[in-house]
Design an enzyme around this catalytic site. Structure first.
Site, PDB file in Angstrom:
ATOM      1  CE  LYS A  10       2.978 -23.340  -9.956  1.00 48.98           C
ATOM      2  NZ  LYS A  10       2.798 -24.078  -9.013  1.00 48.98           N
ATOM      3  N   GLY A 186       1.063 -21.274  -7.567  1.00 52.25           N
ATOM      4  CA  GLY A 186       2.342 -21.057  -6.817  1.00 52.25           C
ATOM      5  C   GLY A 186       2.124 -20.125  -5.615  1.00 52.25           C
ATOM      6  CB  SER A 188       1.730 -22.013  -1.032  1.00 47.54           C
ATOM      7  OG  SER A 188       2.157 -23.053  -2.127  1.00 47.54           O
ATOM      8  CG  ASP A 245       5.155 -24.600  -7.186  1.00 52.92           C
ATOM      9  OD1 ASP A 245       5.560 -25.012  -7.990  1.00 52.92           O
ATOM     10  OD2 ASP A 245       4.143 -24.481  -6.738  1.00 52.92           O
TER      11      ASP A 245
HETATM   12  N1  LIG Z   1      -1.265 -14.175   0.288  1.00 57.42           N
HETATM   13  C1  LIG Z   1      -1.306 -15.041   1.057  1.00 57.42           C
HETATM   14  N2  LIG Z   1      -1.614 -14.833   2.433  1.00 57.42           N
HETATM   15  C2  LIG Z   1      -1.914 -15.803   3.231  1.00 57.42           C
HETATM   16  N3  LIG Z   1      -1.794 -16.849   2.996  1.00 57.42           N
HETATM   17  C3  LIG Z   1      -1.283 -17.386   1.675  1.00 57.42           C
HETATM   18  C4  LIG Z   1      -0.908 -16.381   0.724  1.00 57.42           C
HETATM   19  N4  LIG Z   1      -0.553 -16.720  -0.210  1.00 57.42           N
HETATM   20  C5  LIG Z   1      -0.449 -18.449  -0.333  1.00 57.42           C
HETATM   21  N5  LIG Z   1      -0.988 -18.762   1.218  1.00 57.42           N
HETATM   22  C6  LIG Z   1      -1.053 -20.076   1.851  1.00 57.42           C
HETATM   23  O1  LIG Z   1      -1.000 -20.835   0.837  1.00 57.42           O
HETATM   24  C7  LIG Z   1      -1.963 -21.655   0.489  1.00 57.42           C
HETATM   25  C8  LIG Z   1      -2.341 -22.129  -0.702  1.00 57.42           C
HETATM   26  O2  LIG Z   1      -1.340 -22.773  -1.192  1.00 57.42           O
HETATM   27  P1  LIG Z   1      -1.569 -24.169  -2.290  1.00 57.42           P
HETATM   28  O3  LIG Z   1      -2.570 -24.811  -1.982  1.00 57.42           O
HETATM   29  O4  LIG Z   1      -0.319 -24.448  -2.440  1.00 57.42           O
HETATM   30  O5  LIG Z   1      -1.870 -23.258  -3.562  1.00 57.42           O
HETATM   31  P2  LIG Z   1      -1.202 -22.538  -4.569  1.00 57.42           P
HETATM   32  O6  LIG Z   1       0.201 -22.260  -4.199  1.00 57.42           O
HETATM   33  O7  LIG Z   1      -1.392 -23.013  -6.002  1.00 57.42           O
HETATM   34  O8  LIG Z   1      -1.879 -21.126  -4.674  1.00 57.42           O
HETATM   35  C9  LIG Z   1      -3.366 -20.778   1.326  1.00 57.42           C
HETATM   36  O9  LIG Z   1      -4.481 -21.555   1.823  1.00 57.42           O
HETATM   37  C10 LIG Z   1      -2.507 -20.149   2.379  1.00 57.42           C
HETATM   38  O10 LIG Z   1      -2.441 -20.953   3.514  1.00 57.42           O
HETATM   39  C1  LIG Z   2       1.432 -30.462  -7.655  1.00 54.64           C
HETATM   40  C2  LIG Z   2       2.791 -29.822  -7.645  1.00 54.64           C
HETATM   41  O1  LIG Z   2       3.687 -30.402  -8.700  1.00 54.64           O
HETATM   42  C3  LIG Z   2       2.711 -28.376  -7.922  1.00 54.64           C
HETATM   43  C4  LIG Z   2       1.797 -27.558  -6.871  1.00 54.64           C
HETATM   44  O2  LIG Z   2       1.675 -26.241  -7.181  1.00 54.64           O
HETATM   45  P1  LIG Z   2       0.466 -25.338  -6.740  1.00 54.64           P
HETATM   46  O3  LIG Z   2       0.512 -25.589  -5.216  1.00 54.64           O
HETATM   47  O4  LIG Z   2      -0.808 -25.849  -7.077  1.00 54.64           O
HETATM   48  O5  LIG Z   2       0.733 -23.936  -6.846  1.00 54.64           O
HETATM   49  C5  LIG Z   2       3.418 -29.999  -6.084  1.00 54.64           C
HETATM   50  C6  LIG Z   2       4.834 -29.635  -6.075  1.00 54.64           C
HETATM   51  O6  LIG Z   2       5.678 -29.939  -7.055  1.00 54.64           O
HETATM   52  O7  LIG Z   2       5.280 -29.414  -4.870  1.00 54.64           O
HETATM   53 MG   LIG Z   3       1.118 -24.131  -3.416  1.00 61.50          MG
END
Ligand SMILES: Nc1ncnc2c1ncn2[C@@H]1O[C@H](COP(=O)(O)OP(=O)(O)O)[C@@H](O)[C@H]1O
Ligand SMILES: C[C@@](O)(CCOP(=O)(O)O)CC(=O)O
Ligand SMILES: [Mg+2]
Length: 431
Positions: A10, A186, A188, A245
Site C-alpha cells: 500500500k 506495507g 508486513s 495496512d
Molecule cells: N516477504 C517477507 N518475508 C519475510 N518477512 C517479511 C516479508 N515481508 C515482511 N516481512 C516482515 O515484516 C518486517 C517489515 O515490516 P515493517 O517494519 O512494518 O515494514 P513495511 O511493512 O513497511 O515493509 C520484516 O522485517 C519481516 O519481519
Molecule cells: C506508521 C503506520 O501508520 C504505517 C506503517 O506502515 P509501514 O509498516 O511502514 O508500511 C503504522 C500503522 O498505521 O500501523
Molecule cells: Mg509494516
C-alpha cells in the site's frame, strides 16, 4: 493440495502515525504483492500419489515420503503408492527472497505450543506475551543469522497464525514478494494478509469451492475474518498497528482508495487520475520502533501532539474530499492537483513534528522541489519510501530528469499502479 494467496502492499497518501492515535488516514493498494504458497499433504495414511515404475525418478521430488512405500500391481503394470509418513511430518517455511528456510518437526511444535490450545480459526486471538516467548524459543532453535534477525517477527507472526488457524498439520509454506521489506510499502501487512488468506482457505471455517479455477476473492464475512487474523499478525510485527495496512491489503478493489479511522474503513472512489512516483531511499528502518517513538513523544507532549493529530485528521478528510469530488468548470484537475500537493506538504511538515522524517527523506523532498513537485514520506518514515505527486500535465522529460537525479543519489524509483485488487487465493492440485 496447494493453495496460493497474494496480497498487495500500500501507499498512505495522508495520515500515517496519526492514524495509530485515532486520526483519519487515506491509503490505496499498489500493484506489488506478497505471494504465499501453502502445500498440505493429505491426512496420514492416505495415498499421496500413484506412480508407474517408469516414472520412479519423480519420487525424488517428494522429500521424506519414501518410508512407507507400498508396491502394488495395478492393471498389469507396476505402480507405487506413496504414503505420507507421520515421522516425516514437518512444518517448513521458505522465505525465498531472503534465501532462508525454517523447518520444525510437527512433534516439536506440538510439544512447544500445544498449551496454546489451537486451532481456533474462527476466533481471531491476540498472541500474548507468554505465547510469544514460546514461539520465539522455536525460532531461536533455528539459528537465524544476526543480519536477518529483523525477519524473526515475521516468522513469529507466521507460527502464531499457522497454529491458531490450522493447528499442528504438516505443510510447506513458501513466501515470495515484489515488495521491498521495511520500506513503508506495507510488506508486513501484505505478508500477514497472504498467510491468513492461504491458511483460512485450507481451514474448515471458510466455505469455498476448491474446484474453481483462477484467482478468487473471499466473500464479505470471510474477508472480515481474514482482516482480523492479519491484524493479529501485524500486531506481532508492529507492536501497536492502526490496522490500516492490513485493511487496505485485504479490501483493495478496482481502483478504490480507503479512508480509515479507528478501525473503520470507507471505500472512496477517486474521480481523478492519480500518478505517484515512489522513491525508495533504501534506508532501512523498523516500523515498530518508529511507532513506539511517536507514542513516547506523545506521552511527553500530550497537548501539542494532540493538536498535530487533529491537524492530520483535517488534512486527510480534505484530501479524501479532493480525490472524490469530480473536476468541474470551477475546479479543474490542475486545481485539484495543486490542492493535493499542498495537503501532502502540510502532512509532511506534521510528520517532521512527530520525529519520523530522515535526512534521506529530506534529500528527496529538496530534489523534487527543484522541479516544483510536492512529496511526503509514506508509511512509518525514518528512511523507507517517499511519494511524489506527478501532475497530469507534467512532461515525460521532467519525470525522466527527476528520476535520474534521484537515482544518482542512490535511491530507487518506481511508478506503481494505485488501487489494485486486495487479497486473492487460487487452488491447484500439488505437483
Ligand atoms: N516477504 C517477507 N518475508 C519475510 N518477512 C517479511 C516479508 N515481508 C515482511 N516481512 C516482515 O515484516 C518486517 C517489515 O515490516 P515493517 O517494519 O512494518 O515494514 P513495511 O511493512 O513497511 O515493509 C520484516 O522485517 C519481516 O519481519
Ligand atoms: C506508521 C503506520 O501508520 C504505517 C506503517 O506502515 P509501514 O509498516 O511502514 O508500511 C503504522 C500503522 O498505521 O500501523
Ligand atoms: Mg509494516
Amino acid at each position: 493440495m496447494e493453495v496460493k494467496a497474494r496480497a498487495p502492499g500500500k501507499i498512505i497518501l495522508s495520515g500515517e502515525h496519526a492514524v495509530v492515535h485515532g486520526s483519519t488516514a487515506v491509503a490505496a493498494s499498489i500493484g506489488l504483492c506478497t505471494y504465499v504458497s501453502l502445500q498440505v499433504p493429505p491426512s496420514n495414511g492416505c495415498p499421496l500419489k500413484v506412480y508407474s515404475l517408469s516414472c520412479l525418478e519423480n519420487l525424488r521430488l517428494i522429500e521424506g515420503a519414501y518410508r512407507s512405500l507400498l508396491d502394488s500391481n495395478f492393471f498389469g503394470l507396476s505402480w507405487i503408492v506413496v504414503y505420507w509418513d507421520e515421522n516425516d511430518d514437518r512444518l517448513t517455511l521458505q522465505l525465498k527472497d531472503m534465501a532462508l528456510e525454517f523447518s520444525w518437526p510437527i512433534g516439536r511444535i506440538k510439544e512447544a505450543l500445544s498449551s496454546l490450545g489451537g486451532p481456533f480459526p474462527s476466533t481471531p486471538t491476540s498472541c500474548s506475551a507468554e505465547s510469544l516467548k514460546l514461539i520465539l524459543a522455536l525460532i531461536e532453535e533455528q539459528n537465524i543469522l544476526e543480519a536477518k534477525i529483523s525477519l524473526a517477527s515475521g516468522v513469529c507472526a507466521f507460527l502464531w497464525l499457522y497454529t491458531s488457524i490450522l493447528g499442528f498439520k504438516p505443510a510447506t509454506v513458501v513466501v515470495t514478494s515484489d515488495l521491498p521489506l521495511g520500506s513503508g510499502l506495507g510488506s508486513s501487512a501484505a505478508l500477514c494478509v497472504a498467510f491468513s488468506a492461504a491458511l483460512l482457505a485450507c481451514s474448515d471455517t471458510v466455505n469455498i469451492d476448491m474446484k474453481q479455477e483462477g484467482w478468487l476473492v473471499f466473500g464479505e464475512s470471510e474477508l472480515e475474518l481474514l482482516n482480523k487474523w492479519a491484524f493479529e499478525g501485524e500486531k506481532i510485527i508492529h507492536g501497536k498497528p492502526s490496522g490500516i495496512d492490513n485493511t487496505v491489503s485485504t479490501y483493495g478493489r478496482g481502483g478504490n482508495m480507503i479512508k480509515f479511522r479507528s478501525g473503520n474503513l470507507t471505500r472512496i472512489k477517486s474521480s481523478m487520475p492519480l500518478k505517484m512516483l515512489i522513491t525508495n531511499t533504501k534506508v532501512g528502518r523498523n516500523t515498530k520502533a518508529l511507532v513506539a517513538g511517536v507514542s513516547e513523544r506523545t506521552l511527553r507532549n500530550p497537548d501539542a501532539m494532540s493538536s498535530v493529530f487533529n491537524a492530520v485528521d483535517s488534512i486527510s478528510k480534505e484530501l479524501a474530499n479532493v480525490i472524490q469530488t469530480p473536476a468541474s468548470d470551477d475546479l479543474s484537475i490542475t486545481a485539484k492537483e495543486e490542492k493535493l500537493e499542498e495537503l501532502m506538504e502540510m502532512n509532511q511538515g506534521l510528520l517532521q513534528c512527530m520525529g519520523v522524517s530522515h535526512a534521506s527523506i529530506e534529500t528527496v523532498l529538496r530534489t523534487t522541489l527543484k522541479y516544483k513537485l510536492a512529496s511526503k514520506l509514506t508509511g512509518a518514515g525514518g528512511g523507507g519510501c517517499v511519494l511524489t505527486l506527478l501532475p497530469t500535465l507534467l512532461s515525460g522529460t521532467i519525470v525522466d530528469k527527476v528520476i535520474a537525479e534521484l537515482e544518482s543519489c542512490g535511491f530507487q524509483c518506481l511508478i506503481a499502479g494505485i488501487g489494485g485488487n486486495g487479497a486473492e487465493i487460487c487452488f491447484s492440485a500439488s505437483s
